[in-house]
Design an enzyme around this catalytic site. Structure first.
Site, PDB file in Angstrom:
ATOM      1  CG  HIS A 197      -2.127   0.851   1.066  1.00  0.00           C
ATOM      2  ND1 HIS A 197      -2.056   2.224   0.974  1.00  0.00           N
ATOM      3  CD2 HIS A 197      -3.454   0.533   0.966  1.00  0.00           C
ATOM      4  CE1 HIS A 197      -3.283   2.716   0.837  1.00  0.00           C
ATOM      5  NE2 HIS A 197      -4.144   1.713   0.822  1.00  0.00           N
ATOM      6  CG  HIS A 198       2.268   4.788  -3.045  1.00  0.00           C
ATOM      7  ND1 HIS A 198       3.484   4.995  -2.416  1.00  0.00           N
ATOM      8  CD2 HIS A 198       2.362   5.413  -4.259  1.00  0.00           C
ATOM      9  CE1 HIS A 198       4.269   5.704  -3.199  1.00  0.00           C
ATOM     10  NE2 HIS A 198       3.617   5.975  -4.327  1.00  0.00           N
ATOM     11  CB  SER A 199      -0.922   4.880   2.768  1.00  0.00           C
ATOM     12  OG  SER A 199      -1.067   3.576   3.297  1.00  0.00           O
TER      13      SER A 199
END
Length: 216
Positions: free
Chosen positions: A188-190
């Site tokens: 997840h890019h977060s």
């Protein structure tokens, strides 16, 4: 397992985290890992490849906080001190699979014996998750030994904000005297960027080149 809450207001990733969480942005990267040295050492020692792969990946996952960041059951953002592998096993009779987990110890041989015991106990159960309860601090990995690939992606309805990495390997590829393993990392890019994806793949390669540091 200890869970460390993150103070989002004072976190260095606050802006990045909020942006990509709101967009629900995930990405995957696939690399061919040269496992020639690792595979030959495993066979010389009489081990199976899959548990060695699980142990290796878990070691890399636990080396960086970014890979251990997620939400706990109370909906709190933070990171675990350690993650455990939740991996798939194939039932040759029903042609289905189950997901089980085995606690990873510092010693490979100790983990290997626990792995063999769990597989013997739960394979053929007919259940998706026969070993319960599944710990909160578990990440998912699997291997698809029937086919190789140059790209792999899991499309997840991420309403629950699942942030932990997902690792998938494929069928070995022989090139001359070398053996390569297709390996996909989905994050997840977060919580993870291209930098972290690079760290993961490079660490997997480094440990594959030096199996005597952890295998024996």
């Amino acid at each position: 397992m200890n869970f460390n809450k993150i103070d989002l207001d004072n976190w260095k990733r606050k802006e990045i985290f909020n942006h990509y969480l709101n967009q629900q942005t995930t990405f995957s990267i696939t690399t061919e890992i040269d496992i020639s040295v690792l595979y030959r050492n495993i066979k010389q020692e009489g081990y199976k490849f899959y548990p060695a792969f699980i142990f290796l990946v878990t070691r890399v996952i636990n080396s960086n906080t970014a890979f251990r960041t997620g939400y706990n059951s109370d909906g709190e953002l933070g990171y675990w001190d350690k993650l455990e592998p939740l991996y798939t096993i194939f039932d040759g009779v029903s042609k289905t699979f189950s997901g089980i987990w085995t606690p990873v110890k510092n010693d490979f041989k100790e983990f290997y014996d626990l792995y063999l015991s769990d597989v013997e106990k739960y394979n053929g159960s007919g259940k998706l998750f026969p070993k319960t309860p599944i710990p909160e601090n578990a990440f998912s990995l699997s291997i698809i030994p029937w086919t190789s690939f140059t790209g792999f992606n899991l499309n997840i309805n991420n309403n629950s904000n699942y942030l932990l990495p997902i690792i998938t390997a494929g069928k070995f590829i022989n090139k001359g005297n070398s053996i390569y393993l297709p390996l996909s990392l989905q994050v997840h890019h977060s919580v993870c960027d291209g930098y972290h994806a690079g760290l993961f793949m490079n660490s997997i390669q480094e440990l594959s080149d030096r199996p005597n540091d952890w295998l024996l």
